[in-house]
Structures are given as C-alpha cells and as structure tokens.
Design a protein around this motif. Sequence first.
Motif, PDB file in Angstrom:
ATOM      1  N   PHE A   1     -72.403   1.316  55.655  1.00 20.67           N
ATOM      2  CA  PHE A   1     -72.820   0.861  56.987  1.00 20.67           C
ATOM      3  C   PHE A   1     -73.438  -0.545  56.949  1.00 20.67           C
ATOM      4  N   ALA A   2     -73.966  -0.943  55.782  1.00 18.92           N
ATOM      5  CA  ALA A   2     -74.564  -2.292  55.688  1.00 18.92           C
ATOM      6  C   ALA A   2     -73.521  -3.365  56.033  1.00 18.92           C
ATOM      7  N   GLU A   3     -72.265  -3.136  55.637  1.00 13.90           N
ATOM      8  CA  GLU A   3     -71.227  -4.145  55.924  1.00 13.90           C
ATOM      9  C   GLU A   3     -70.930  -4.183  57.423  1.00 13.90           C
ATOM     10  N   ILE A   4     -71.060  -3.032  58.084  1.00 17.38           N
ATOM     11  CA  ILE A   4     -70.849  -2.972  59.538  1.00 17.38           C
ATOM     12  C   ILE A   4     -71.957  -3.760  60.241  1.00 17.38           C
ATOM     13  N   ILE A   5     -73.193  -3.559  59.802  1.00 21.42           N
ATOM     14  CA  ILE A   5     -74.319  -4.324  60.376  1.00 21.42           C
ATOM     15  C   ILE A   5     -74.040  -5.824  60.182  1.00 21.42           C
ATOM     16  N   LYS A   6     -73.614  -6.172  58.971  1.00 25.99           N
ATOM     17  CA  LYS A   6     -73.338  -7.587  58.666  1.00 25.99           C
ATOM     18  C   LYS A   6     -72.282  -8.145  59.614  1.00 25.99           C
ATOM     19  N   HIS A   7     -71.220  -7.388  59.848  1.00 25.42           N
ATOM     20  CA  HIS A   7     -70.156  -7.887  60.735  1.00 25.42           C
ATOM     21  C   HIS A   7     -70.706  -8.177  62.135  1.00 25.42           C
TER      22      HIS A   7
END
Length: 356
Positions: free
Chosen positions: A178-184
Amino acid sequence: MSLPAIQSSGYEVVFGDAAELLIDFLKKHTYSKIFFLVDTNTSEHCYPGIALHIAGDIPHDIIEIDAGEENKNIDICIGIWKMLLDFGADRKALVINLGGGVVTDMGSFAAATYKRGVDFLQIPTTLLSQVDASVGGKTGIDVDAVKNMVGTFTNPQTVIIDPNFLQTLPKSEIVSGFAEIIKHGLIVDKDYFNSIKTIDFENIDEKIIHRSVEIKNEVVTADPHEKNIRKKLNFGHTIGHAVESYSLQHDKTPLLHGEAIAIGMITESWLSAKHAKLSEAELTEICDFILSVYPTYKVNENSFDELISYMKNDKKNEADQINFTLLKAIGSSEINYTCSAEEILNSIRFYNNLIK
Ligand SMILES: NC(=O)c1ccc[n+]([C@@H]2O[C@H](COP(=O)([O-])OP(=O)(O)OC[C@H]3O[C@@H](n4cnc5c(N)ncnc54)[C@H](O)[C@@H]3O)[C@@H](O)[C@H]2O)c1
Ligand SMILES: [Zn+2]
C-alpha cells in the motif's frame, strides 16, 4: 464489469479472473512449450486455482523456487535456465511468472536472457507487484547485497492482474504494498490520495489497483529508461531505501519494503516543506495518514553515518550528491533536489519526534 485494459508500451495490463484471461491470451498465441514459474507460496495459494481451469487443455511444466528476496540471485536463475533447457524450451517457449515481485523480476530476467529471449507473461500476486513491479519493463536479480544489480529493460507480452490473489496474502504484505499506492497519490493525484484514505485492507477495491497501475504506467511510458520524470517514483525511496538496508543489516525482524518507504515518505515530506513549498497543513495531513497505517519504528539516530553512506551508494545518485524527488503539494512533485546531510538528519529527528 471488468476494468478496462491499460495500454503500456507494446503490451497491455488486463484486469479480471487470471485463469480466464490466460486462456484468452493462449487462444490467440501459439507456443512450443509453456512454463509456470512459481515460488513455494504461490505454488500453494495461486497456482491451483489456475490449474483447475487449464488442466488437460494446456500442457505445461512448473518450475518452483523457494520464496524470499534472498533467492533472487544468479544461482537460482541458473537453476531456472537449466530447467528450461532440461524441459526442452526453445525460442518459441512461453514463461508465465506467477508470484510476487521476486518471481516476476527474476522470471522475466531469466526469460529475457534464455536463448537471447523468450516471451513471458506477468501474473503478479502481491499488492506490491500488482501496483509497482507489474509495469515498467524492469527485470533483474540481486548480486550479494546489491538489489537489482543485474537486469534488463524487457517488456512482457501481457500483464494479468487478478485482485483475488490478495486474499491469501498476509496483511503485513498488503500494508507494505500500500505504501506504493500512497506514493502514487502523493506524486501526481490528490483526489486519488484522498480516495485511498478509507481503504479496506481485507478487501482491496480493484479500482484502487487499476488507478495505481495507470499512474505508474503514465510515468514510465513517458520516460522508460529513467532519464527524468520516472524519477518521480523515487519519492520516499531515497531515505526509505537507506532505512530498509539498515534494518536488514541490524534488526531481528527487518522492516518490509513498504514500511521503510512509509518512513521515507514522512521524512521526505518534511524536506519538501523546507525546499519545495509543501504547506505545513499538507505535511501534517500526510504524516497523520501514514502514521495511522504503519507500525512505529524508531530510526536509530546513531546510525546516521551508515544511513548517509547507503544514500550515497544508491544507484540513483550521481557525483556524490543525494538526489530527491520532493512534493510541491499533495499530488504534485518535482525531481532533482539535493539536500544537505544536516537536513536529512533533521528530517529523521522530525519523524522520530512524531512517534514518541
Ligand atoms: N520490476 C520493478 O519495477 C519492481 C518494482 C518494485 C519492486 N520490485 C521487486 O519486487 C520484489 C518485492 O516484491 P514482493 O513484495 O511482491 O515480494 P515477494 O515476491 O517476496 O512476495 C512477498 C511474499 O508473499 C508471498 N506471496 C506472493 N503472493 C502470494 C499470495 N497471493 N498469497 C500468499 N503469499 C503470497 C511470497 O511467496 C513472499 O513470501 C523486490 O525484489 C523488488 O526489487 C520490482
Ligand atoms: Zn518501492
């Protein structure tokens, strides 16, 4: 209703039932032999559902590797090449990588190099590999402690994303991805960032995955070889990778990738407020949200020299400068900032004070 396919450079990312989509693909293509690459976990949790649908109709062989990043190396890769050879794979063979980022990275590297390259499909089965490793064409293996030291840019024939695979994934792995989703959301899309605040980790809405893939795809197709705007995806990863490496070296239970990136996104948001005009209100909004999702981890301030040396050795940097992507606002980012060691330390102190 299944979500629309996303067009990448020369291939599509399709969403829906993996077995059905695979059968559709194989009806339109002819291969001399078909191989599934799985790891011990995807062999147990992901392969049986597909096998049930294709049994008998589509002859194939299975290559299984042990799960875990420590297996993403040249020795295991040689094992994959030898298995392909032993099973009689020629240039018209197809490799189907069914697994997380370790399987998709190494399987695509093995396929891209075997007999100068055979076709491969990616069926990512972790949240991280669905939203991040699935698009962009990077293949690779680690050498000793250096991640992704050897690899190629090679595109798959197709990427198949089936959110049902996430049902057997441990919650900690979901939260990590989910961290990559937040980053996007943070780097290009404020509305998306707001929409993910109510995410249900037990049952991730496939629209969230779809939008994340769309964002990554837009960035990587604009700059496939990371000359400029692809660097936006490095937000949170300059300090995050250093914290991850430190944790791998020193902690009994090391941080997962996304847990380290969460710390990187907080510290780099603080640097964004100093250098890129991120407002104090948005800095607080970002920190509050990330801290509500991730376990607390205090960064050892005595480790600072070690952290800086990891940052300096990062392959993203040039000429000893530590390169950052920073936020101008939520949903808007800019590449190529440099920050002093003192500021980086202060950003870590800021983070540590938040979790007191
Ligand atoms: N190519 C790229 O652009 C790119 C981008 C980001 C990350 N990566 C790479 O991806 C790797 C990390 O990927 P990851 O987080 O998916 O790790 P991983 O492949 O190790 O998967 C994490 C764990 O989940 C297990 N697993 C996978 N799918 C499962 C399922 N459906 N149910 C139960 N267990 C399952 C795996 O066996 C493993 O134990 C790193 O090597 C990283 O370098 C590549
Ligand atoms: Zn990452």
